[in-house]
Design a protein around this motif. Structure first.
Motif, PDB file in Angstrom:
ATOM      1  N   GLY A 178       0.787  -1.308   0.050  1.00 54.78           N
ATOM      2  CA  GLY A 178      -0.015  -0.095  -0.002  1.00 54.78           C
ATOM      3  C   GLY A 178       0.788   1.345   0.045  1.00 54.78           C
ATOM      4  O   GLY A 178       2.142   1.254  -0.280  1.00 54.78           O
ATOM      5  N   TYR A 179       0.082   2.421  -0.028  1.00 54.58           N
ATOM      6  CA  TYR A 179       0.802   3.825  -0.060  1.00 54.58           C
ATOM      7  C   TYR A 179       1.010   4.368   1.392  1.00 54.58           C
ATOM      8  O   TYR A 179       0.118   3.962   2.247  1.00 54.58           O
ATOM      9  N   PRO A 180       1.758   5.167   1.533  1.00 54.59           N
ATOM     10  CA  PRO A 180       2.020   5.934   2.872  1.00 54.59           C
ATOM     11  C   PRO A 180       0.906   6.493   3.396  1.00 54.59           C
ATOM     12  O   PRO A 180       0.292   7.275   2.453  1.00 54.59           O
ATOM     13  N   LEU A 181       0.797   6.598   4.511  1.00 56.17           N
ATOM     14  CA  LEU A 181      -0.629   7.316   5.193  1.00 56.17           C
ATOM     15  C   LEU A 181      -0.452   8.574   5.553  1.00 56.17           C
ATOM     16  O   LEU A 181       0.593   8.866   6.405  1.00 56.17           O
ATOM     17  N   GLN A 182      -1.079   9.503   5.100  1.00 49.60           N
ATOM     18  CA  GLN A 182      -0.826  10.790   5.351  1.00 49.60           C
ATOM     19  C   GLN A 182      -1.849  11.389   6.316  1.00 49.60           C
ATOM     20  O   GLN A 182      -3.054  11.880   6.094  1.00 49.60           O
ATOM     21  N   ILE A 183      -1.448  11.201   7.582  1.00 48.02           N
ATOM     22  CA  ILE A 183      -2.345  11.698   8.817  1.00 48.02           C
ATOM     23  C   ILE A 183      -2.816  12.953   8.692  1.00 48.02           C
ATOM     24  O   ILE A 183      -3.993  13.057   9.026  1.00 48.02           O
ATOM     25  N   CYS A 184      -2.025  14.042   8.468  1.00 47.14           N
ATOM     26  CA  CYS A 184      -2.501  15.347   8.384  1.00 47.14           C
ATOM     27  C   CYS A 184      -3.715  15.335   7.426  1.00 47.14           C
ATOM     28  O   CYS A 184      -4.536  16.227   7.853  1.00 47.14           O
ATOM     29  N   GLU A 185      -3.286  15.149   6.276  1.00 44.89           N
ATOM     30  CA  GLU A 185      -4.372  15.254   5.190  1.00 44.89           C
ATOM     31  C   GLU A 185      -5.676  14.602   5.632  1.00 44.89           C
ATOM     32  O   GLU A 185      -6.798  15.003   5.483  1.00 44.89           O
ATOM     33  N   LEU A 186      -5.583  13.463   6.381  1.00 45.93           N
ATOM     34  CA  LEU A 186      -6.712  12.695   6.752  1.00 45.93           C
ATOM     35  C   LEU A 186      -7.613  13.372   7.993  1.00 45.93           C
ATOM     36  O   LEU A 186      -8.796  13.687   7.756  1.00 45.93           O
ATOM     37  N   LEU A 187      -6.913  14.122   8.688  1.00 50.78           N
ATOM     38  CA  LEU A 187      -7.753  14.624   9.881  1.00 50.78           C
ATOM     39  C   LEU A 187      -8.170  16.089   9.638  1.00 50.78           C
ATOM     40  O   LEU A 187      -9.066  16.543  10.043  1.00 50.78           O
ATOM     41  N   ALA A 188      -7.354  16.555   8.610  1.00 52.85           N
ATOM     42  CA  ALA A 188      -7.467  18.036   8.311  1.00 52.85           C
ATOM     43  C   ALA A 188      -9.192  18.134   7.802  1.00 52.85           C
ATOM     44  O   ALA A 188      -9.706  19.099   8.027  1.00 52.85           O
ATOM     45  N   VAL A 189      -9.636  17.304   7.187  1.00 53.07           N
ATOM     46  CA  VAL A 189     -10.951  17.214   6.644  1.00 53.07           C
ATOM     47  C   VAL A 189     -12.011  17.021   7.857  1.00 53.07           C
ATOM     48  O   VAL A 189     -13.201  17.369   7.575  1.00 53.07           O
ATOM     49  N   LEU A 190     -11.766  16.756   8.956  1.00 51.34           N
ATOM     50  CA  LEU A 190     -12.750  16.547   9.993  1.00 51.34           C
ATOM     51  C   LEU A 190     -12.918  17.906  10.827  1.00 51.34           C
ATOM     52  O   LEU A 190     -12.039  18.444  11.219  1.00 51.34           O
ATOM     53  N   PRO A 191     -14.049  18.104  10.857  1.00 59.37           N
ATOM     54  CA  PRO A 191     -14.608  19.301  11.569  1.00 59.37           C
ATOM     55  C   PRO A 191     -13.993  19.582  12.895  1.00 59.37           C
ATOM     56  O   PRO A 191     -13.606  20.802  13.515  1.00 59.37           O
ATOM     57  N   GLY A 192     -13.804  18.619  13.750  1.00 64.55           N
ATOM     58  CA  GLY A 192     -13.332  18.753  15.110  1.00 64.55           C
ATOM     59  C   GLY A 192     -12.089  18.698  15.258  1.00 64.55           C
ATOM     60  O   GLY A 192     -11.446  19.013  16.236  1.00 64.55           O
ATOM     61  N   ALA A 193     -11.117  18.725  14.127  1.00 64.92           N
ATOM     62  CA  ALA A 193      -9.727  19.065  14.178  1.00 64.92           C
ATOM     63  C   ALA A 193      -9.677  20.555  13.899  1.00 64.92           C
ATOM     64  O   ALA A 193     -10.106  21.194  12.593  1.00 64.92           O
ATOM     65  N   ILE A 194      -8.951  21.409  14.698  1.00 61.35           N
ATOM     66  CA  ILE A 194      -9.045  22.788  14.695  1.00 61.35           C
ATOM     67  C   ILE A 194      -7.519  23.169  14.066  1.00 61.35           C
ATOM     68  O   ILE A 194      -7.786  24.274  13.535  1.00 61.35           O
ATOM     69  N   TYR A 195      -6.583  22.406  14.337  1.00 57.88           N
ATOM     70  CA  TYR A 195      -5.294  23.107  14.043  1.00 57.88           C
ATOM     71  C   TYR A 195      -4.408  21.485  13.663  1.00 57.88           C
ATOM     72  O   TYR A 195      -4.284  20.828  14.435  1.00 57.88           O
ATOM     73  N   VAL A 196      -4.018  21.530  12.002  1.00 62.93           N
ATOM     74  CA  VAL A 196      -3.200  20.425  11.847  1.00 62.93           C
ATOM     75  C   VAL A 196      -2.028  21.016  11.064  1.00 62.93           C
ATOM     76  O   VAL A 196      -2.342  21.778   9.995  1.00 62.93           O
ATOM     77  N   GLU A 197      -0.970  20.753  11.459  1.00 60.55           N
ATOM     78  CA  GLU A 197       0.556  21.308  10.864  1.00 60.55           C
ATOM     79  C   GLU A 197       1.510  20.227  10.650  1.00 60.55           C
ATOM     80  O   GLU A 197       1.561  19.605  11.706  1.00 60.55           O
ATOM     81  N   ARG A 198       2.337  20.173   9.597  1.00 58.46           N
ATOM     82  CA  ARG A 198       3.130  19.298   9.360  1.00 58.46           C
ATOM     83  C   ARG A 198       4.631  20.223   9.323  1.00 58.46           C
ATOM     84  O   ARG A 198       4.782  20.956   8.557  1.00 58.46           O
ATOM     85  N   CYS A 199       5.483  19.727  10.338  1.00 56.58           N
ATOM     86  CA  CYS A 199       6.656  20.357  10.250  1.00 56.58           C
ATOM     87  C   CYS A 199       7.753  19.641  10.230  1.00 56.58           C
ATOM     88  O   CYS A 199       7.554  17.975  10.078  1.00 56.58           O
ATOM     89  N   ALA A 200       9.136  19.806  10.148  1.00 57.57           N
ATOM     90  CA  ALA A 200      10.222  18.626  10.023  1.00 57.57           C
ATOM     91  C   ALA A 200      11.237  19.249  11.143  1.00 57.57           C
ATOM     92  O   ALA A 200      11.577  20.535  11.088  1.00 57.57           O
ATOM     93  N   LEU A 201      12.029  18.382  11.549  1.00 57.05           N
ATOM     94  CA  LEU A 201      13.195  18.377  12.398  1.00 57.05           C
ATOM     95  C   LEU A 201      14.621  18.201  11.648  1.00 57.05           C
ATOM     96  O   LEU A 201      15.510  17.422  12.128  1.00 57.05           O
ATOM     97  N   SER A 202      14.657  18.941  10.461  1.00 58.01           N
ATOM     98  CA  SER A 202      15.600  18.416   9.379  1.00 58.01           C
ATOM     99  C   SER A 202      16.621  19.561   9.479  1.00 58.01           C
ATOM    100  O   SER A 202      17.775  19.287   8.916  1.00 58.01           O
ATOM    101  N   ASN A 203      16.484  20.785  10.065  1.00 60.93           N
ATOM    102  CA  ASN A 203      17.620  21.890  10.166  1.00 60.93           C
ATOM    103  C   ASN A 203      17.182  22.797  10.892  1.00 60.93           C
ATOM    104  O   ASN A 203      15.779  22.877  11.395  1.00 60.93           O
ATOM    105  N   VAL A 204      18.044  23.906  11.233  1.00 62.01           N
ATOM    106  CA  VAL A 204      17.533  24.682  12.329  1.00 62.01           C
ATOM    107  C   VAL A 204      16.275  25.752  11.770  1.00 62.01           C
ATOM    108  O   VAL A 204      15.442  25.886  12.776  1.00 62.01           O
ATOM    109  N   ALA A 205      16.302  26.258  10.779  1.00 61.44           N
ATOM    110  CA  ALA A 205      15.020  26.820  10.278  1.00 61.44           C
ATOM    111  C   ALA A 205      13.608  26.121  10.237  1.00 61.44           C
ATOM    112  O   ALA A 205      12.652  26.602  10.914  1.00 61.44           O
TER     113      ALA A 205
END
Ligand SMILES: Cc1ncc(C[n+]2csc(CCOP(=O)(O)OP(=O)(O)O)c2C)c(N)n1
Ligand code: SF4
Ligand SMILES: [Mg+2]
Length: 252
Positions: free
Chosen positions: A158-185
């Motif tokens: 199967g394909y990689p599961l994108q949790i943020c995209e799944l949850l963002a469509v739900l009215p009960g989720a008010i804030y969904v953001e994806r970040c990375a711990l890959s450099n200082v910025a």
């Protein structure tokens, strides 16, 4: 007389102890972002964290706040009970991708669907780290893991599961953001997101806030810490695009 200005001091919500994480692991960075946030918001005395299964099972050894340990994937369900019975407390769960996106898929979807007033920090390192680097739902196509020796193949696994995209469509989720711990910025942006997810709950916003952090696991990516950071930038972000997917303000 020499004037000495303090430019750095210990994060109070982090315990002063040696780490058990591998060199280059992202869990320690994520812990620090949470601890700094708790200090800056002044919520240490009313914050309760839920520790995950996986390599961060010992999160309570590092975060100097009240913590509970719960069974695999069940953190959003336990967080629900804790917040409903202690509405003045700040409740957060800390979960890996094996914990949240495999074993506990039902719990996180339904907690978001119900609009539970909790904060979720989701650590996506594309493997089940603690148990030996097996494929997780978030493993990217072609990635070699202990259980995908030829690389993950969509036809078989199967394909990689994108949790943020799944949850963002739900009215009960008010804030969904994806970040990375890959450099200082990226880490600075991640800190802003983690802080916002806690601030929303502290302000009484009604709904679930989740921040996904793409996090290096050099050990089970079979690479160096520096190359693991690069791999997040070049490969992981193609499958898991960074950014804020949802940010709405809602009060009860
Ligand atoms: C019911 C049950 N399922 C699975 C396991 C084994 N187990 C413990 S931790 C873990 C994976 C954790 O992976 P993840 O949440 O991605 O954390 P990481 O170590 O990668 O940070 C698994 C499968 C178990 N002990 N019991
Ligand atoms: S196995 Fe991976 S996730 Fe676990 S401590 Fe080591 S680098 Fe971190
Ligand atoms: Mg993992």
């Amino acid at each position: 007389m020499i004037q000495v200005k303090a430019v750095f001091k210990r994060t109070q919500s982090l315990k002063n102890c040696p780490t058990h994480y591998c060199p280059g692991c992202g869990h320690g960075i994520a812990h620090r972002l949470i601890a700094e946030t708790i200090d800056e918001l002044g919520i240490r005395d009313r914050t309760i964290g839920i520790a995950p299964v996986g390599c961060a099972v010992l999160a309570y050894n590092y975060l100097d706040v009240d913590m509970v340990e719960v069974a695999h994937g069940r953190a959003p369900a336990v967080a629900t009970g804790m917040k409903r019975t202690n509405p003045d407390k700040i409740i957060f769960s800390y979960q890996g991708d094996g914990d949240l996106a495999a074993i506990g898929t039902a719990e996180i979807i339904h907690a978001a669907h119900r609009g539970e007033q909790i904060t979720v920090i989701f650590i996506n390192n594309a493997v089940f780290g603690m148990t030996g680097g097996q494929m997780a739902p978030t493993t990217v196509l072609g990635q070699v893991t202990a259980t995908t020796q030829q690389g993950r193949d969509a036809h078989n696994q199967g394909y990689p599961l994108q949790i943020c995209e799944l949850l963002a469509v739900l009215p009960g989720a008010i804030y969904v953001e994806r970040c990375a711990l890959s450099n200082v910025a990226r880490i600075r942006q991640a800190k802003k997101a983690v802080k916002h997810a806690f601030e929303l709950q502290a302000a009484g916003a009604a709904g679930l806030a989740l921040v996904e952090l793409l996090s290096p696991c050099p050990t089970y990516w079979h690479t160096t810490p520096a190359k693991a950071m690069e791999w997040i930038e070049t490969e992981m972000t193609k499958v898991f695009p960074l950014g804020c997917l949802k940010n709405v303000t809602r009060t009860p």
